[in-house]
Each structure stands twice: as C-alpha cells, then as structure tokens.
Enzyme design. Structure first.
Site: not given
Ligand code: COA
Length: 325
Positions: A106, A252, A282
């Site tokens: 990234c 980004h 992204n």
């Molecule tokens: N659709 C529906 N549910 C989903 C899902 C999707 N696409 N992806 C995950 N879930 C579920 C999970 O299974 C989890 O369910 P559970 O509570 O029953 O176990 C729940 O949603 C929460 O998951 P979690 O991973 O804790 O969600 P979060 O609030 O952390 O959000 C991201 C996930 C990835 C959106 C978030 O962590 C994020 O944005 N992180 C940074 C990512 C990023 O910017 N990456 C690039 C960096 S350069």
C-alpha cells in the site's frame, strides 16, 4: 497524472451472490460500494499500468521516449519474476532505460515517488515515470472463508510523470518507514520461497489458505490510525507547516473509516481530505495515483496547493510525501 480501471463494476450485491456478506456490512465497515475486477483476457497488472502511463504522458505533453527511468510499484506482478517494470519498457517501446520494481504494497506508490524524486534532485534523470498497479481479483478467496479480505480489494492502476523543474513547485519531502515485526499480520505467504508451489501441490490440501492474502483486520486498523497521523505530521514538521495548511490530503484508500479517523484526529475539514474508495475499493499501490488523478480532474488540486500523500499497509510500511503543486 493518469489512471485506468477496468470497466467491469462489481457491486456489494454482486459479492453477496458469491459469499455470505451484504451491502450494509461492507458499507458500514469500509465505506466501499463497488470495485472493479479485470477481465483477465483484456487486462494485466503491467497492461493497466501502461494504460495509466499513456494518459499521464499525454497530459504531460510528453512522448514515451522522453522518459528516462521507470519505477513500478505493485504487490500483484504479472510474473513471479521479472517484475512488471520491464514489461512497461517493452510495451511503451522505450530504449533500454532502467526499470525498477518496488515491493512496498500500500505504501508502494509513495516509496516509488521518493525514488523518482531523489533521482531527479541528484540530476541523474529528468523525467521519471512512476506507476502503481494492482490486479487483486484473480487471487482473492471469493468464498465466505475469505470475505473479510476479498470485499475490500479492487483492481486498477495510476501513474505519474515526474519532471525536473527550476521553480519552487514539486515534492518538498518524502518520509518512509517500516516495521517488519508485523510482516505476517497482512501478508500472502505462498507460493514463494518460504512455501514453494510444489509443496502446495504435493500437500494438495483444499483447506490450505497460505496462497490467499491474510489480514488481521482489527490489528491493521489500530496500527494504521496511529501511523497515518504520525507520518503526516512528520512531513508537515519537516517543512514548517500545520495541518491547517494542507489544501488536500490524499490518504491511501485503505478503508473509509481509517480516512475519517485520520481526518478527525488531525482536525481537518471535509474539503481537505479526498476519498474515492467508495467506487474502487482498496487498490493498494494504485490507490493514491488514482485518487490524485481524480482530484486533479475534479479541480481539487490547483497550482500552488499544498498536497499531502500518506500511506500505510503490509510490511508494515508507511510513508508520506508533501508536494507544492
Ligand atoms: N460480510 C459480513 N460479515 C463479515 C465479513 C463480510 N465481508 N467479513 C467479516 N465478517 C464478520 C466476521 O466473521 C465477524 O463475525 P463474528 O463476530 O460472528 O465472528 C464480524 O463480521 C466482525 O469481524 P471483524 O473482522 O472483527 O470485523 P471488523 O469490525 O474488524 O472489520 C475490517 C473488518 C476488515 C473491515 C476492519 O478490520 C478493517 O477495516 N481493518 C483494516 C483493513 C485495512 O484497511 N486493510 C488495508 C490496510 S492497507
């Protein structure tokens, strides 16, 4: 500046037909409404980069042969080796100029800009082409198992032509960081020398996830919202500016929630921060040049403006660039 995204729009509803997800979850957590996925018969990582580069060259009123050096940033190269920089050299019909491949995910485009900037400032090159291009769609786990990663990433490319100038415009400074202690928190482990493809084939384990991108989402989020403001402030401090001096911050496009967090932490107005993740997801190394090109097209970047680019991602790596446009 120039950019290219494939025509094929993939909405959140399209994804919900492939995996257990829904539009509301994706929009609430990431801000993404749709992204582009290539038709592999038409587009490749290097090919998208070439299309973006041609637009940048045309807008810079330059011929491809004016370019002295190529810098290509991607985490999704056409081949394991060689990197896509040489494919751009071939496709643009350039003489045997150098082509450097940057592997900083990234942060790749800002790392690439810093290289181009140094080469120009030392007088080694006059015109440097910097490309960020990613083709994620072919390598994502599009089942429910991979949903927390696969809904986020999209395909596309952006490019910049940097040129030597005598006036006070240009890149004021760049700031680069890394912290490999977190390398495995956002990574694609195999196939690579740590996990050769014949090992994967021998094991033939359909539950093997090592060849899909892995992301510890909440861990990445926590680090991102700390490192982004730090590296933006570092760039401002180095040049004697305050957050209020920024005309446009182009972070980004990792996640809209991360951008909003940065904006709030740094007390920036809505018109000081540019986001387009809603349309493209992204796109990793391509996200900043795509966003910067769109910001220019929308008249949000004017001569004399103070522009800040900032990135954070896999590595972890993070970086910023402060530009007097
Ligand atoms: N659709 C529906 N549910 C989903 C899902 C999707 N696409 N992806 C995950 N879930 C579920 C999970 O299974 C989890 O369910 P559970 O509570 O029953 O176990 C729940 O949603 C929460 O998951 P979690 O991973 O804790 O969600 P979060 O609030 O952390 O959000 C991201 C996930 C990835 C959106 C978030 O962590 C994020 O944005 N992180 C940074 C990512 C990023 O910017 N990456 C690039 C960096 S350069």
């Amino acid at each position: 500046m120039g950019f290219y995204v494939p025509d094929n729009v993939v909405t959140n509803d399209d994804l919900s037909k492939m995996m257990d997800t829904d539009d509301q979850w994706i929009q609430e957590r990431t801000g993404i409404k749709e992204r582009r996925w290539v038709n592999p018969a038409i587009d490749s990582t290097s090919g998208m980069g070439v299309k973006a580069a041609r637009m940048a060259l045309e807008r810079a009123n330059m011929k491809a042969t004016d370019i002295d050096f190529i810098v290509f940033a991607t985490l999704s190269p056409d081949y394991y080796f060689p990197g896509p920089g040489v494919l751009v050299q071939k496709e643009l019909g350039l003489d045997t100029i150098g082509a450097l491949d940057v592997r900083n995910q990234c942060s790749g485009f800002v790392y690439g800009l810093s290289v181009a900037d140094q080469f120009i400032k030392t007088g080694m090159y006059n015109n440097v082409l910097v490309i960020g291009s990613e083709l994620h769609s072919g390598g994502l786990d599009k089942t429910t198992r991979g949903r927390s990663v696969s809904v986020i990433f999209g395909d596309g490319a952006g490019a910049a032509v940097l040129t030597a100038t005598d006036d006070t415009s240009g890149i004021l400074s760049t700031h680069l960081h890394s912290e490999g202690a977190h390398a495995e928190e956002l990574a694609l482990i195999g196939p690579a020398t740590n996990r050769w493809v014949n090992e994967i084939i021998e094991e033939n384990d359909e539950n093997d996830e090592s060849y899909f991108p892995y992301m510890n989402g909440s861990y990445v989020f926590k680090h991102a919202v700390t490192r982004f403001p730090q590296v933006i402030n570092e760039a401002l401090d180095a040049n004697g500016y305050q957050p209020s001096d920024i005309d446009l911050l182009i972070p980004h496009q990792a996640n809209l929630r991360i951008s909003q967090f940065i904006q709030k932490t740094m007390r920036l107005r809505d018109d000081q921060v540019f986001n387009n993740i809603m349309k493209y997801g992204n796109t990793t190394a391509a996200s900043i040049p795509i966003a910067l090109t769109e910001a220019v097209e929308e008249g949000k970047v004017k001569p004399g403006d103070l522009i800040c680019l900032a990135a954070f991602g896999s590595g972890f790596t993070w970086a910023s660039a402060l530009i007097r446009w």
